[in-house]
Design a protein around this motif. Structure first.
Motif, PDB file in Angstrom:
ATOM      1  N   PRO A  63       1.173  -1.127   0.229  1.00  0.00           N
ATOM      2  CA  PRO A  63       0.180   0.209   0.125  1.00  0.00           C
ATOM      3  C   PRO A  63       0.909   1.608  -0.199  1.00  0.00           C
ATOM      4  O   PRO A  63       0.448   2.066  -0.686  1.00  0.00           O
ATOM      5  CB  PRO A  63      -1.007  -0.004   1.541  1.00  0.00           C
ATOM      6  CG  PRO A  63      -0.273  -1.317   2.533  1.00  0.00           C
ATOM      7  CD  PRO A  63       0.600  -1.721   0.957  1.00  0.00           C
ATOM      8  N   VAL A  64       2.218   1.070   0.656  1.00  0.00           N
ATOM      9  CA  VAL A  64       2.807   2.573   0.880  1.00  0.00           C
ATOM     10  C   VAL A  64       3.146   2.234  -0.773  1.00  0.00           C
ATOM     11  O   VAL A  64       3.471   4.137  -1.424  1.00  0.00           O
ATOM     12  CB  VAL A  64       4.270   2.544   1.541  1.00  0.00           C
ATOM     13  CG1 VAL A  64       4.950   3.136   1.854  1.00  0.00           C
ATOM     14  CG2 VAL A  64       3.660   1.589   2.756  1.00  0.00           C
ATOM     15  N   TYR A  65       4.207   1.926  -1.298  1.00  0.00           N
ATOM     16  CA  TYR A  65       3.830   1.454  -2.809  1.00  0.00           C
ATOM     17  C   TYR A  65       3.067   1.762  -3.721  1.00  0.00           C
ATOM     18  O   TYR A  65       3.024   2.506  -4.496  1.00  0.00           O
ATOM     19  CB  TYR A  65       4.854   0.219  -2.917  1.00  0.00           C
ATOM     20  CG  TYR A  65       5.655  -0.128  -4.202  1.00  0.00           C
ATOM     21  CD1 TYR A  65       5.917   1.403  -5.038  1.00  0.00           C
ATOM     22  CD2 TYR A  65       5.660  -1.004  -5.067  1.00  0.00           C
ATOM     23  CE1 TYR A  65       7.187   0.762  -6.019  1.00  0.00           C
ATOM     24  CE2 TYR A  65       5.859  -1.075  -6.106  1.00  0.00           C
ATOM     25  CZ  TYR A  65       7.291  -0.116  -6.445  1.00  0.00           C
ATOM     26  OH  TYR A  65       7.645  -0.400  -7.924  1.00  0.00           O
ATOM     27  N   ASP A  66       2.629   1.905  -3.262  1.00  0.00           N
ATOM     28  CA  ASP A  66       0.998   1.817  -4.298  1.00  0.00           C
ATOM     29  C   ASP A  66       0.434   3.895  -4.158  1.00  0.00           C
ATOM     30  O   ASP A  66       0.589   4.463  -5.003  1.00  0.00           O
ATOM     31  CB  ASP A  66      -0.005   1.816  -4.043  1.00  0.00           C
ATOM     32  CG  ASP A  66      -0.247   0.283  -4.388  1.00  0.00           C
ATOM     33  OD1 ASP A  66      -0.058  -0.322  -5.337  1.00  0.00           O
ATOM     34  OD2 ASP A  66      -2.026  -0.734  -4.721  1.00  0.00           O
ATOM     35  N   VAL A  67       0.731   4.257  -3.280  1.00  0.00           N
ATOM     36  CA  VAL A  67       0.644   5.731  -2.951  1.00  0.00           C
ATOM     37  C   VAL A  67       1.677   5.720  -3.494  1.00  0.00           C
ATOM     38  O   VAL A  67       1.802   7.728  -4.471  1.00  0.00           O
ATOM     39  CB  VAL A  67       0.546   6.088  -1.426  1.00  0.00           C
ATOM     40  CG1 VAL A  67       0.711   7.782  -1.655  1.00  0.00           C
ATOM     41  CG2 VAL A  67      -0.590   5.868  -0.931  1.00  0.00           C
ATOM     42  N   TYR A  68       3.309   5.635  -3.633  1.00  0.00           N
ATOM     43  CA  TYR A  68       3.947   6.584  -4.029  1.00  0.00           C
ATOM     44  C   TYR A  68       4.448   6.656  -5.764  1.00  0.00           C
ATOM     45  O   TYR A  68       4.545   7.678  -5.877  1.00  0.00           O
ATOM     46  CB  TYR A  68       5.595   5.610  -3.341  1.00  0.00           C
ATOM     47  CG  TYR A  68       6.643   6.400  -4.783  1.00  0.00           C
ATOM     48  CD1 TYR A  68       7.502   7.381  -3.879  1.00  0.00           C
ATOM     49  CD2 TYR A  68       7.621   5.176  -4.801  1.00  0.00           C
ATOM     50  CE1 TYR A  68       8.511   8.001  -4.575  1.00  0.00           C
ATOM     51  CE2 TYR A  68       8.828   6.046  -5.633  1.00  0.00           C
ATOM     52  CZ  TYR A  68       8.989   7.559  -5.005  1.00  0.00           C
ATOM     53  OH  TYR A  68       9.833   7.756  -6.178  1.00  0.00           O
ATOM     54  N   SER A  69       3.622   5.786  -6.280  1.00  0.00           N
ATOM     55  CA  SER A  69       3.882   5.103  -7.540  1.00  0.00           C
ATOM     56  C   SER A  69       2.637   5.576  -8.157  1.00  0.00           C
ATOM     57  O   SER A  69       3.012   6.498  -8.486  1.00  0.00           O
ATOM     58  CB  SER A  69       3.814   3.429  -7.927  1.00  0.00           C
ATOM     59  OG  SER A  69       4.591   2.583  -7.466  1.00  0.00           O
ATOM     60  N   PHE A  70       1.217   6.248  -7.626  1.00  0.00           N
ATOM     61  CA  PHE A  70       0.640   6.561  -8.142  1.00  0.00           C
ATOM     62  C   PHE A  70      -0.121   8.406  -7.656  1.00  0.00           C
ATOM     63  O   PHE A  70      -0.738   8.882  -8.194  1.00  0.00           O
ATOM     64  CB  PHE A  70      -0.984   5.811  -8.461  1.00  0.00           C
ATOM     65  CG  PHE A  70      -1.070   4.758  -8.984  1.00  0.00           C
ATOM     66  CD1 PHE A  70      -0.868   4.773 -10.093  1.00  0.00           C
ATOM     67  CD2 PHE A  70      -0.428   3.364  -7.920  1.00  0.00           C
ATOM     68  CE1 PHE A  70      -0.600   3.762 -10.863  1.00  0.00           C
ATOM     69  CE2 PHE A  70      -0.372   2.384  -8.514  1.00  0.00           C
ATOM     70  CZ  PHE A  70      -0.620   1.740 -10.033  1.00  0.00           C
ATOM     71  N   LYS A  71       0.484   8.598  -6.745  1.00  0.00           N
ATOM     72  CA  LYS A  71       0.874  10.670  -6.366  1.00  0.00           C
ATOM     73  C   LYS A  71       2.038  11.250  -6.140  1.00  0.00           C
ATOM     74  O   LYS A  71       2.079  11.977  -6.652  1.00  0.00           O
ATOM     75  CB  LYS A  71       0.098  10.226  -4.912  1.00  0.00           C
ATOM     76  CG  LYS A  71      -1.481   9.216  -4.968  1.00  0.00           C
ATOM     77  CD  LYS A  71      -2.396  10.240  -5.079  1.00  0.00           C
ATOM     78  CE  LYS A  71      -3.321   9.253  -4.711  1.00  0.00           C
ATOM     79  NZ  LYS A  71      -4.477   9.533  -5.670  1.00  0.00           N
ATOM     80  N   VAL A  72       3.232  10.035  -5.712  1.00  0.00           N
ATOM     81  CA  VAL A  72       4.109  11.169  -6.198  1.00  0.00           C
ATOM     82  C   VAL A  72       4.891  10.642  -7.276  1.00  0.00           C
ATOM     83  O   VAL A  72       5.644  12.237  -7.815  1.00  0.00           O
ATOM     84  CB  VAL A  72       5.226  10.573  -5.169  1.00  0.00           C
ATOM     85  CG1 VAL A  72       6.811  10.685  -4.830  1.00  0.00           C
ATOM     86  CG2 VAL A  72       4.445  10.156  -4.311  1.00  0.00           C
ATOM     87  N   LEU A  73       4.679   9.849  -8.409  1.00  0.00           N
ATOM     88  CA  LEU A  73       5.862   9.871  -9.553  1.00  0.00           C
ATOM     89  C   LEU A  73       5.005  10.231 -10.526  1.00  0.00           C
ATOM     90  O   LEU A  73       5.833  11.129 -10.667  1.00  0.00           O
ATOM     91  CB  LEU A  73       5.290   7.770  -9.598  1.00  0.00           C
ATOM     92  CG  LEU A  73       6.370   7.327  -9.172  1.00  0.00           C
ATOM     93  CD1 LEU A  73       6.662   5.629 -10.111  1.00  0.00           C
ATOM     94  CD2 LEU A  73       7.738   7.483  -9.116  1.00  0.00           C
ATOM     95  N   PRO A  74       3.921  10.711 -10.923  1.00  0.00           N
ATOM     96  CA  PRO A  74       3.427  11.752 -11.491  1.00  0.00           C
ATOM     97  C   PRO A  74       3.406  12.801 -11.558  1.00  0.00           C
ATOM     98  O   PRO A  74       4.338  13.843 -12.532  1.00  0.00           O
ATOM     99  CB  PRO A  74       1.396  11.195 -11.514  1.00  0.00           C
ATOM    100  CG  PRO A  74       1.584  10.007 -11.347  1.00  0.00           C
ATOM    101  CD  PRO A  74       2.745   9.542 -10.220  1.00  0.00           C
ATOM    102  N   LEU A  75       3.718  13.614  -9.788  1.00  0.00           N
ATOM    103  CA  LEU A  75       3.714  14.940  -9.920  1.00  0.00           C
ATOM    104  C   LEU A  75       5.453  14.752 -10.144  1.00  0.00           C
ATOM    105  O   LEU A  75       6.224  16.263 -10.627  1.00  0.00           O
ATOM    106  CB  LEU A  75       3.377  15.247  -7.877  1.00  0.00           C
ATOM    107  CG  LEU A  75       4.061  16.286  -7.858  1.00  0.00           C
ATOM    108  CD1 LEU A  75       3.181  17.027  -8.383  1.00  0.00           C
ATOM    109  CD2 LEU A  75       3.754  16.218  -6.241  1.00  0.00           C
TER     110      LEU A  75
END
Length: 248
Positions: free
Chosen positions: A178-190
């Protein structure tokens, strides 16, 4: 999913369109690809790649194919290892990435023992039984027909040769997903928007990771392609994995 369609991230697209769409992504990010890799992984991608090269067992005189080699960071290491009697082919399907790799290696003073080949992993333009080692770092998930690519790699490997695939995989540490999901779909595109002025390409990259086969599935695909002794090594809790296989 039928033969006429495949996934591009989370989208279903006609099979013949995927290669073009992937090409657009990498044309867009080529000039900032290395910078974004450092930012996205906090520099850890360099350790992942070093591990993959270490277990590849590159020796002086080896003939190596760095497939989907992009900006050439693996090639740069391996060309020094194969020495004057060996050689490395840096190959990519994307002309922008391959040109970035050529520029980067020339800037590093590397001009001998390297060939640059624009090629599709599904239809490699090399003779049978040609390479001692094939490496593929963060490229397999972008291939439309992975089974064809693995069979093509198996064909060009010499008997006794080795394939190393470094790729994003499925986290195995409890609570990491779940932590990796938040990073992947919120942080990476930003980060893609701020640094590369391209949020959508990095959203695709995150989605492509989720659509890639897990560790055991990829192991089975390699075996189905005629490779043997397949094993994998989870790194960073399974966020990435290195698969090693042999042609016997």
């Amino acid at each position: 999913m039928n033969e006429d369609s495949t996934h591009f991230g989370f989208q279903q697209v006609p099979t013949e369109e995927k290669a073009r769409k992937v090409a657009e992504v990498f044309h867009s990010v080529a000039s900032r690809y290395d910078l974004m890799n450092d930012l996205m992984s906090f520099g850890i991608h360099r350790l992942w790649k070093r591990f993959a090269i270490n277990i590849a067992g590159v020796r002086p005189g080896d003939k190596v194919l760095d497939l989907a080699g992009g900006t050439g960071d693996l090639t740069e290491r391996m060309v020094r290892m194969v020495g004057a009697k060996g050689g490395v082919v840096l190959s990519d399907i994307n002309a922008s990435m391959l040109e970035e790799g050529r520029r980067r290696l020339l800037d590093a003073g590397i001009c001998g023992n390297v060939e640059y080949v624009l090629a599709d992993a599904e239809q490699l333009p090399f003779p049978d039984n040609h390479f001692d080692i094939v490496t593929m770092a963060f490229g397999l998930r972008n291939v439309t027909r992975k089974e064809r690519a693995l069979a093509s790699i198996q064909r060009v490997l010499k008997p006794g040769g080795r394939l190393l695939v470094l790729e994003f995989s499925k986290p195995v540490v409890p609570g990491l997903a779940p932590v990796y999901d938040v990073y992947s779909f919120k942080v990476l595109p930003l980060m893609g928007k701020l640094v590369a002025q391209d949020a959508s390409s990095y959203r695709y990259l995150a989605e492509s990771i989720r659509m890639h086969p897990d560790q055991e599935t990829l192991k089975g695909m390699m075996e189905a392609a005629g490779l043997s002794g397949v094993e994998y090594f989870n790194l960073s809790g399974g966020i990435v994995a290195v698969h090693r296989a042999y042609k016997y």
